[in-house]
Design an enzyme around this catalytic site. Sequence first.
Site: not given
Length: 319
Positions: A116, A143, A146, A238, A278, A306
């Site tokens: 990450r 991502h 996600q 988001d 998310c 996830r």
Amino acid sequence: MLQFETKVDANKLKGKDFLTLLDFSSDEIFYLLELAGNMKKAQKEGKISNILQGKSLGMIFENASTRTRVSFEVGMTQLGGHALFLSPRDLQIGRGEPISDTAQALSRYVDAIMIRTNSHEKVEELAKYSTVPVINALTDYYHPCQALADLLTIYEHKGTFKDIKVVYVGDGNNVAHSLVIGAAKVGMDIAVASPKGYEMKQEIIQKAKEVAVSTGSTVTVTNDPLEAVKDADIIYTDVWASMGYESEQKDREAAFAPFQVNSELVSNAKEDYLFLHCLPAHRGEEVTAEIIDSAHSVVFDEAENRLHVQKAVLASLIK
């Protein structure tokens, strides 16, 4: 239980990197979703899997995380494996070691590497020199984990991807990039509404549109949130200032104010719309509490998923 008519040789996924959904065919994405759904069902029924017994995952975190770290660690544990958390303080990368050297050394110790970081180029370099699968857990561009969780959540609640319209409202960031690619791959129509100057990267829009042609879906990009949300089945947003953009918070608040997901905006969607985010969310900024805490919101199903999609990815790439 999820079931898709796919023809996938699962053995071909072994050893593959998971950097972006662009690298996976529609059938492979359906396969991962089906596997995730089956793993979720098994976990709920208390069935224990040791499919990754004796396997280890190295987890490189250059950014703070809640859901990513917990879901990957728990996922490896549920599959009988082990996850090793590595912060910049734990690695020689922080002291100037080339990413190529880190990749080659870690490959001798672990069976997969998850990273990450802010730089997608760093993930690509890590994958270039690693001899074990590399999993992108978030970069400045993508991502993908996600997006897989988003797709699983949508399918669980809608029972199909056909004739589903997904609308993303907000910053054209890494989450938006992966969502638009994922939607196109499974044949969902998607519209993205962002303020001028905060749109998705043009090359990613073009790639998604090329995918959409082959799956029969549509990709629409606009600066008008009301136009985008009309007849939406899914509304997604988001935070306005993602990690690394905190210094732009005030400017972004002004630019994004008309893009807040609130009761007025969602009134243009279908009555049974779902709300996705998310997380973490800032109530009162990108979304009102009235919406995110409503019966339309499935954000915690999304967060849970996830875990299950990442287990599917780990099992497919490592075993």
